[in-house]
Design an enzyme around this catalytic site. Structure first.
Site, mmCIF file in Angstrom:
data_model
loop_
_atom_site.group_PDB
_atom_site.id
_atom_site.type_symbol
_atom_site.label_atom_id
_atom_site.label_comp_id
_atom_site.label_asym_id
_atom_site.label_seq_id
_atom_site.Cartn_x
_atom_site.Cartn_y
_atom_site.Cartn_z
ATOM 1 N N HIS A 192 1.645 -7.507 -0.472
ATOM 2 C CA HIS A 192 0.237 -8.898 0.101
ATOM 3 C C HIS A 192 -0.586 -8.534 -0.954
ATOM 4 O O HIS A 192 -0.241 -7.866 -2.427
ATOM 5 C CB HIS A 192 -0.290 -7.765 1.104
ATOM 6 C CG HIS A 192 -1.171 -6.452 1.101
ATOM 7 N ND1 HIS A 192 0.098 -5.415 1.153
ATOM 8 C CD2 HIS A 192 -2.049 -6.080 0.579
ATOM 9 C CE1 HIS A 192 -0.778 -4.729 0.610
ATOM 10 N NE2 HIS A 192 -1.982 -4.902 0.601
ATOM 11 N N ARG B 168 -16.135 -11.824 -2.329
ATOM 12 C CA ARG B 168 -15.319 -11.711 -1.043
ATOM 13 C C ARG B 168 -15.921 -10.068 -0.697
ATOM 14 O O ARG B 168 -15.979 -10.049 -1.901
ATOM 15 C CB ARG B 168 -13.959 -12.260 -0.751
ATOM 16 C CG ARG B 168 -13.357 -12.274 0.584
ATOM 17 C CD ARG B 168 -12.265 -12.262 0.711
ATOM 18 N NE ARG B 168 -10.889 -12.051 1.345
ATOM 19 C CZ ARG B 168 -10.323 -10.657 0.918
ATOM 20 N NH1 ARG B 168 -10.166 -10.157 0.014
ATOM 21 N NH2 ARG B 168 -9.615 -10.203 2.030
ATOM 22 N N ASP C 292 0.687 -1.570 -0.370
ATOM 23 C CA ASP C 292 -0.165 -0.082 0.097
ATOM 24 C C ASP C 292 1.066 0.800 0.476
ATOM 25 O O ASP C 292 1.898 1.650 0.767
ATOM 26 C CB ASP C 292 -0.908 0.011 1.471
ATOM 27 C CG ASP C 292 -1.672 -1.041 1.211
ATOM 28 O OD1 ASP C 292 -2.610 -1.567 2.535
ATOM 29 O OD2 ASP C 292 -2.137 -1.859 -0.026
#
Ligand SMILES: C=C1C[C@]23C[C@H]1CC[C@H]2[C@]1(C)CCC[C@@](C)(C(=O)O)[C@H]1[C@@H]3C(=O)O
Ligand SMILES: O=C(O)CCC(=O)C(=O)O
Ligand SMILES: [Fe+2]
Length: 252
Positions: free
Chosen positions: A176, A186, A122
């Site tokens: 990630h 999801r 991020d």
């Protein structure tokens, strides 16, 4: 009205065809801004999505206010852990211009051929992620992708690129991704703590010495955000690419 426009970091986006021509993420997103002591979240829902979203706007305003409080508490702990005291980072983020993102990942018939969100760090400072019980978040550590098993009453906390720069590389931003599956949709909520736009991201002097020279140049969050929105899809090398880009533009 809610459609996210190229170069902006707010609004509804699906398939990302307006932004990327390959490796399109298998997800839909709704992103909006948060600033402390304002009702900007509530106002976004009512103003951009309509009167029928007032209640939802109240809920997300309260959620973001709570995420802001938690983020500042985590910044106190991070300051103590680096020996620079509880106030430094907490004060730096007291005023912030953060991003809240709702992620929706539809089921996919061939999940092995795509990704919900591709591998990245991020670019922001701190991420507080709430994932539902479906599972799909993975972190790359010790040479392989490891699934972060959902825990009902827990948040996942990520260090982002901007905090890696603020800590002069003492904390590393976390690589990630999110995978998808055949059966179940999801959802995840990501609160991205970001400094005010024109605040200079510079580590405290105590974290810079002969053994720890400056790892990254000074920059403003607005310049890194613009880099990710207009010039470079955030991945695992964003901060290095950004550092070269600003040094290149400065030299030009
Ligand atoms: C500042 C941001 C850019 C992204 C949303 C926030 C923090 C995470 C970034 C992102 C999710 C990293 C992977 C690529 C990206 C394009 C995405 O998959 O959505 C990134 C977001 C963005 O640029 O919209
Ligand atoms: O949905 C997830 O678990 C991760 C989403 C993410 O990494 C992001 O939005 O930056
Ligand atoms: Fe992420």
């Amino acid at each position: 009205m809610a459609q996210r426009k190229p170069g902006e970091s707010c609004g509804y986006a699906s398939s990302f065809t307006g932004r990327f021509s390959s490796k399109l993420p298998w997800k839909e997103t709704l992103s909006f801004r948060f600033s402390p002591s304002t009702s900007v979240v509530h106002d976004y829902f009512v103003g951009s999505l309509g009167e029928e979203f007032r209640e939802v706007g109240v809920v997300y305003q309260e959620y973001c206010d709570a995420m802001n409080k938690l983020s500042l508490e985590i910044m106190e702990v991070l300051g103590i852990s680096l020996g620079i005291g509880r106030a430094h980072f907490k004060d730096f983020f007291h005023g912030n211009d953060s991003i809240m993102r709702l992620n929706y990942y539809p089921p996919c018939q061939k999940p092995e051929l795509t990704l919900g969100t591709g591998p990245h760090c991020d670019p922001t400072s701190l991420t507080i992620l709430h994932q539902d019980d479906v599972g799909g978040l993975q972190v790359f550590t010790e040479g392989r992708w490891r699934t972060i098993t959902p825990k009902t009453n827990a948040f996942v906390i990520n260090i982002g690129d901007t905090f890696m720069a603020l800590s002069n590389g003492r904390y590393k931003s976390c690589l990630h991704r999110a995978v998808v599956n055949k059966e179940t949709a999801r959802k995840s909520l990501a609160f991205f703590l970001c400094p005010e736009m024109n605040k200079v991201v510079r580590p405290p002097g105590r974290l810079v010495d002969a053994q720890h020279p400056r790892a990254y140049p000074d920059f403003t969050w607005s310049s890194l955000l613009e880099f990710t929105q207009k010039h470079y899809r955030a991945d695992m090398k964003t901060l290095d690419a950004f550092s070269q880009w600003i040094q290149g533009t400065l030299a030009a």
